[in-house]
Design a protein around this motif. Structure first.
Motif, PDB file in Angstrom:
ATOM      1  N   ARG A 190       0.839  -1.185   0.000  1.00  0.00           N
ATOM      2  CA  ARG A 190       0.000   0.000   0.000  1.00  0.00           C
ATOM      3  C   ARG A 190       0.877   1.239   0.000  1.00  0.00           C
ATOM      4  N   ARG A 191       0.404   2.245  -0.700  1.00  0.00           N
ATOM      5  CA  ARG A 191       1.183   3.483  -0.780  1.00  0.00           C
ATOM      6  C   ARG A 191       1.268   4.204   0.553  1.00  0.00           C
ATOM      7  N   ASP A 192       0.247   3.988   1.419  1.00  0.00           N
ATOM      8  CA  ASP A 192       0.282   4.688   2.710  1.00  0.00           C
ATOM      9  C   ASP A 192       0.910   3.848   3.828  1.00  0.00           C
ATOM     10  N   ASP A 193       1.394   2.639   3.488  1.00  0.00           N
ATOM     11  CA  ASP A 193       2.053   1.743   4.459  1.00  0.00           C
ATOM     12  C   ASP A 193       1.137   1.307   5.602  1.00  0.00           C
ATOM     13  N   TRP A 194      -0.151   1.436   5.416  1.00  0.00           N
ATOM     14  CA  TRP A 194      -1.123   1.015   6.426  1.00  0.00           C
ATOM     15  C   TRP A 194      -1.403  -0.477   6.274  1.00  0.00           C
ATOM     16  N   THR A 195      -1.451  -1.186   7.375  1.00  0.00           N
ATOM     17  CA  THR A 195      -1.852  -2.586   7.357  1.00  0.00           C
ATOM     18  C   THR A 195      -3.306  -2.665   7.829  1.00  0.00           C
ATOM     19  N   PRO A 196      -4.233  -2.980   6.928  1.00  0.00           N
ATOM     20  CA  PRO A 196      -5.646  -2.993   7.306  1.00  0.00           C
ATOM     21  C   PRO A 196      -5.925  -3.985   8.432  1.00  0.00           C
ATOM     22  N   PRO A 197      -6.526  -3.519   9.515  1.00  0.00           N
ATOM     23  CA  PRO A 197      -6.871  -4.439  10.605  1.00  0.00           C
ATOM     24  C   PRO A 197      -8.017  -5.356  10.196  1.00  0.00           C
ATOM     25  N   ILE A 198      -8.128  -6.470  10.884  1.00  0.00           N
ATOM     26  CA  ILE A 198      -9.199  -7.432  10.635  1.00  0.00           C
ATOM     27  C   ILE A 198     -10.095  -7.451  11.869  1.00  0.00           C
ATOM     28  N   VAL A 199     -11.354  -7.099  11.673  1.00  0.00           N
ATOM     29  CA  VAL A 199     -12.308  -7.028  12.777  1.00  0.00           C
ATOM     30  C   VAL A 199     -13.348  -8.120  12.589  1.00  0.00           C
ATOM     31  N   LYS A 200     -13.544  -8.914  13.606  1.00  0.00           N
ATOM     32  CA  LYS A 200     -14.566  -9.964  13.552  1.00  0.00           C
ATOM     33  C   LYS A 200     -15.858  -9.442  14.179  1.00  0.00           C
ATOM     34  N   GLN A 258      -6.830   8.571  12.353  1.00  0.00           N
ATOM     35  CA  GLN A 258      -5.723   9.141  13.115  1.00  0.00           C
ATOM     36  C   GLN A 258      -4.389   8.874  12.430  1.00  0.00           C
ATOM     37  N   TYR A 259      -4.257   7.695  11.850  1.00  0.00           N
ATOM     38  CA  TYR A 259      -3.035   7.333  11.133  1.00  0.00           C
ATOM     39  C   TYR A 259      -2.812   8.279   9.947  1.00  0.00           C
ATOM     40  N   LEU A 260      -3.892   8.500   9.175  1.00  0.00           N
ATOM     41  CA  LEU A 260      -3.788   9.378   8.012  1.00  0.00           C
ATOM     42  C   LEU A 260      -3.450  10.803   8.419  1.00  0.00           C
ATOM     43  N   GLU A 261      -4.128  11.278   9.451  1.00  0.00           N
ATOM     44  CA  GLU A 261      -3.889  12.652   9.899  1.00  0.00           C
ATOM     45  C   GLU A 261      -2.501  12.798  10.512  1.00  0.00           C
ATOM     46  N   GLY A 262      -2.066  11.760  11.244  1.00  0.00           N
ATOM     47  CA  GLY A 262      -0.759  11.819  11.869  1.00  0.00           C
ATOM     48  C   GLY A 262       0.377  11.864  10.869  1.00  0.00           C
ATOM     49  N   LYS A 263       0.185  11.212   9.747  1.00  0.00           N
ATOM     50  CA  LYS A 263       1.214  11.197   8.706  1.00  0.00           C
ATOM     51  C   LYS A 263       0.904  12.200   7.588  1.00  0.00           C
ATOM     52  N   GLU A 264      -0.099  13.050   7.845  1.00  0.00           N
ATOM     53  CA  GLU A 264      -0.514  14.072   6.883  1.00  0.00           C
ATOM     54  C   GLU A 264      -0.870  13.454   5.528  1.00  0.00           C
ATOM     55  N   LEU A 265      -1.555  12.327   5.590  1.00  0.00           N
ATOM     56  CA  LEU A 265      -1.941  11.621   4.368  1.00  0.00           C
ATOM     57  C   LEU A 265      -3.402  11.846   3.978  1.00  0.00           C
TER      58      LEU A 265
END
Length: 324
Positions: A221-231, A252-259
């Protein structure tokens, strides 16, 4: 829709911004019908948009999307968030309208003024969304909704259009339906910001989770995010709180990295291309291709008296001639 005068338009916009249900319904109908007044309305509303979080939920039929959206709305209402829900449904072959309307889904919310629900028909449009969905999402945003939840039609593996619209895309899988590995391989891995394994009380849920994690080791992924898995088990609300936390974590991840801005720019780049494509097609149809001409051109091509490539080139070139 009262847009014949500036005063009438301003009044209508204020009613929409105040959350007036009737005004919202009339405005959405105008957008769906692509009326001449809807363009002026969207121009007036756009400056008031940009505050809502748009969450797209997609997945195969039977994955429990509607129930999940229902439970998600309940959870956000506990936080006193206002919500707009757009449920995109298959198009009726007889009426052209949505087969499953908001009259029969999520009825528990009908008395809650903090939730506005609207079903929309795809009208034959591929990609899981109705053509007007993006404008309706903007309208609900401008109407002051904190969140806009968009449930795609779920017709199969062409659900990727939602990624161009949503801030957060949730892909819903279920065990035992034969769509786990197949769906992941179909490109869903690239669009999912969060995976939900719904009906996780069924046998095979752990296997689906393992397969997702295995595929994540291969995905980039271009944003280096690993999508969590929610059951989740949407029918009884299990896991919904975890899903809300996962949505917040991604934002929060996107905002923290200004993405976040970069994501919105990417989304708008795609939407602008679609808007331009539609505007140019509308202009060609209006100026050069009435029903009679279209039928004649089609006949000439079918009879091989002319080729379609030259015709399209000719029509596109002619657009600028009147204004040169």
């Amino acid at each position: 829709m009262p847009t014949d005068t500036a005063t009438g338009l301003d009044s209508f916009v204020e009613r929409i911004r105040s959350g007036d249900v009737r005004a919202l319904a009339r405005a959405i109908t105008a957008i769906e019908n692509d009326s001449a007044q809807s363009l002026q309305l969207m121009k007036a509303l756009f400056p008031h948009s940009g505050n809502a979080t748009v969450i797209g939920l997609t997945g195969s039929p039977g994955a429990g999307k509607s129930t999940l959206v229902d439970q998600l709305a309940r959870e956000y209402r506990k936080e006193n968030k206002t919500i707009g829900i757009v449920a995109v449904d298959p198009t009726s072959p007889y009426t052209g309208g949505a087969i499953l309307g908001d009259r029969i889904r999520m009825q528990a919310h009908h008395a809650d003024g903090g939730i506005y629900i609207r079903s929309m028909a795809t009208r034959g449009f591929l990609g899981g969304l109705a053509p007007a969905t993006a404008d309706v999402a903007t309208l609900l945003d401008a109407a002051g909704k904190d969140l806009v939840l968009i449930e795609t039609v779920g017709v199969g593996q062409d659900e990727i259009d939602i990624v161009r619209l949503a801030d957060v895309t949730v892909v819903i899988l279920v065990p035992g339906m034969g769509d786990d590995v197949q769906t992941i391989k179909a490109g869903i891995m690239e669009i999912a910001d969060i995976f939900v394994i719904n009906k996780s009380d069924r046998e095979g849920a752990d296997r689906v989770e393992r397969e997702i994690r295995a595929m994540q080791t291969l995905a980039i992924r271009r944003d280096d995010w690993t999508p969590p898995i929610v059951k989740t088990v949407a029918t009884d609300g299990t896991g919904i709180t975890d899903l809300v936390k996962a949505v917040a974590s991604y934002r929060q991840y996107l905002e923290g990295k200004e993405l976040m801005l970069r994501k919105k720019i990417s989304n708008w780049r795609e939407r602008l291309v679609e808007m331009l494509r539609k505007a140019l097609l509308d202009r060609v149809m209006r100026e050069r291709l009435d029903a009679g001409h279209l039928n004649e051109y089609a006949r000439e091509i079918a009879e091989h008296r002319r080729d379609p490539y030259s015709l399209v080139e000719e029509l596109v070139s002619s657009l600028g001639e009147k204004h040169v």
